[in-house]
Design a protein around this motif. Sequence first.
Motif, PDB file in Angstrom:
ATOM      1  N   LYS A  69      10.005   2.217   4.936  1.00 51.56           N
ATOM      2  CA  LYS A  69       9.584   0.837   4.783  1.00 51.56           C
ATOM      3  C   LYS A  69       8.095   0.707   5.344  1.00 51.56           C
ATOM      4  O   LYS A  69       8.047   1.043   6.409  1.00 51.56           O
ATOM      5  CB  LYS A  69      10.615  -0.111   5.539  1.00 51.56           C
ATOM      6  N   ARG A 103       4.419 -10.534   7.841  1.00 60.01           N
ATOM      7  CA  ARG A 103       5.484 -11.054   6.780  1.00 60.01           C
ATOM      8  C   ARG A 103       6.107 -12.492   7.529  1.00 60.01           C
ATOM      9  O   ARG A 103       6.864 -12.300   8.491  1.00 60.01           O
ATOM     10  CB  ARG A 103       7.032 -10.026   6.725  1.00 60.01           C
ATOM     11  N   TYR A 109       5.529 -12.053   1.206  1.00 62.39           N
ATOM     12  CA  TYR A 109       5.056 -10.604   0.555  1.00 62.39           C
ATOM     13  C   TYR A 109       4.923 -10.623  -0.734  1.00 62.39           C
ATOM     14  O   TYR A 109       5.761 -11.259  -1.417  1.00 62.39           O
ATOM     15  CB  TYR A 109       6.441  -9.632   1.025  1.00 62.39           C
ATOM     16  N   VAL A 111       4.960  -8.667  -4.110  1.00 62.76           N
ATOM     17  CA  VAL A 111       5.421  -7.429  -4.475  1.00 62.76           C
ATOM     18  C   VAL A 111       4.521  -6.792  -5.658  1.00 62.76           C
ATOM     19  O   VAL A 111       4.454  -7.622  -6.594  1.00 62.76           O
ATOM     20  CB  VAL A 111       6.841  -7.236  -4.845  1.00 62.76           C
ATOM     21  N   THR A 113       4.273  -3.765  -8.447  1.00 56.63           N
ATOM     22  CA  THR A 113       4.882  -2.865  -8.955  1.00 56.63           C
ATOM     23  C   THR A 113       4.344  -2.101 -10.086  1.00 56.63           C
ATOM     24  O   THR A 113       3.314  -2.589 -10.361  1.00 56.63           O
ATOM     25  CB  THR A 113       6.393  -3.432  -9.533  1.00 56.63           C
ATOM     26  N   THR A 134       5.108  -0.734  -5.032  1.00 55.73           N
ATOM     27  CA  THR A 134       6.091  -0.043  -4.655  1.00 55.73           C
ATOM     28  C   THR A 134       7.275  -0.438  -6.067  1.00 55.73           C
ATOM     29  O   THR A 134       6.882  -1.049  -6.817  1.00 55.73           O
ATOM     30  CB  THR A 134       6.923  -1.233  -3.376  1.00 55.73           C
ATOM     31  N   ASP A 135       8.772   0.151  -5.687  1.00 60.64           N
ATOM     32  CA  ASP A 135       9.597  -0.161  -6.686  1.00 60.64           C
ATOM     33  C   ASP A 135       9.984  -1.657  -6.301  1.00 60.64           C
ATOM     34  O   ASP A 135       9.491  -2.262  -5.479  1.00 60.64           O
ATOM     35  CB  ASP A 135      10.903   0.735  -6.489  1.00 60.64           C
ATOM     36  N   THR A 136      10.710  -2.433  -7.547  1.00 62.11           N
ATOM     37  CA  THR A 136      10.885  -3.622  -7.372  1.00 62.11           C
ATOM     38  C   THR A 136      11.824  -4.024  -5.977  1.00 62.11           C
ATOM     39  O   THR A 136      11.501  -5.344  -5.660  1.00 62.11           O
ATOM     40  CB  THR A 136      11.874  -4.073  -8.557  1.00 62.11           C
ATOM     41  N   SER A 137      12.380  -3.266  -5.466  1.00 59.75           N
ATOM     42  CA  SER A 137      13.336  -3.573  -4.239  1.00 59.75           C
ATOM     43  C   SER A 137      12.499  -3.217  -3.074  1.00 59.75           C
ATOM     44  O   SER A 137      13.118  -3.456  -2.199  1.00 59.75           O
ATOM     45  CB  SER A 137      14.577  -2.750  -4.474  1.00 59.75           C
ATOM     46  N   ARG A 138      11.350  -2.583  -3.280  1.00 63.28           N
ATOM     47  CA  ARG A 138      10.396  -2.539  -2.171  1.00 63.28           C
ATOM     48  C   ARG A 138      10.886  -1.369  -1.277  1.00 63.28           C
ATOM     49  O   ARG A 138      10.593  -1.172   0.012  1.00 63.28           O
ATOM     50  CB  ARG A 138       9.977  -3.737  -1.298  1.00 63.28           C
ATOM     51  N   LYS A 139      11.821  -0.191  -1.772  1.00 59.51           N
ATOM     52  CA  LYS A 139      12.136   0.567  -0.973  1.00 59.51           C
ATOM     53  C   LYS A 139      11.384   2.101  -0.833  1.00 59.51           C
ATOM     54  O   LYS A 139      11.459   2.633   0.116  1.00 59.51           O
ATOM     55  CB  LYS A 139      13.383   1.381  -1.383  1.00 59.51           C
ATOM     56  N   VAL A 141       7.256   3.451  -1.308  1.00 59.40           N
ATOM     57  CA  VAL A 141       5.934   3.311  -1.691  1.00 59.40           C
ATOM     58  C   VAL A 141       5.507   4.261  -2.922  1.00 59.40           C
ATOM     59  O   VAL A 141       5.597   5.437  -2.533  1.00 59.40           O
ATOM     60  CB  VAL A 141       4.969   3.331  -0.357  1.00 59.40           C
TER      61      VAL A 141
END
Length: 158
Positions: A69, A103, A109, A111, A113, A134-139, A141
Motif C-alpha cells: 500500500k 488521506r 485520494y 485514483v 489507473t 494503480t489498479d482500480t482497487s489501489r492494491k 502500484v
Amino acid sequence: MSTAAASSTPNGLAYPPFGAGDKYRGAVVEDLQLPPAFALPQDEAISRAIELAYERDFSHIPVLDRHRKPLGYIDVAALKKKWEAGEASQDEKVAKYMTKFIRSSSQPYTVITPSTPLDELEQFLQDKIFALVTDTSRKFVLAVVTRQDLDNFVQRRG
C-alpha cells in the motif's frame, strides 16, 4: 443546435468542444507505455534507496508498506543532501524521511489507473510532482507518471 458539452455538425453528429483535452486525442494512461513502477519498502535503508534511485535516474520514489500500500514518497535529492550533511544515517529507514500521502475527507485520494484519460491526468498533475498509477482497487502500484511523460507523449504523437 449546440450545447455547452458538444456542438453539432451539419450532418447532425455531435463532437466534444475543442479544448485542453484535444491534444491527447482520447488517449489514456496505458497509452503512455510507462515502465513498471519502482517503489521501496518502508524499511529500506536510505543508503540503498539513494543507490537504487541513482541507478534508475529517479528523483522521487514511492514508499510502500508491507502489504504494498502506498504510504508516501522520498525526494531523492533532499534525502541525499541530509545524508551528506550528516543529518541522516545510512542505516536509517526511508519511512523516517518520506513525505506522507495525505488521506482525508478534505483531500480525497484520486485514483489514477491505466484507463484514466490523459486530460484528467493532466489536471491532477497541475499541482503534483507525479502520480501513482494503480489498479482500480489501489492494491498495486503499476507505474509512476510525471508531467514530462505527458509532454513526451504529445511530442511523439505530433
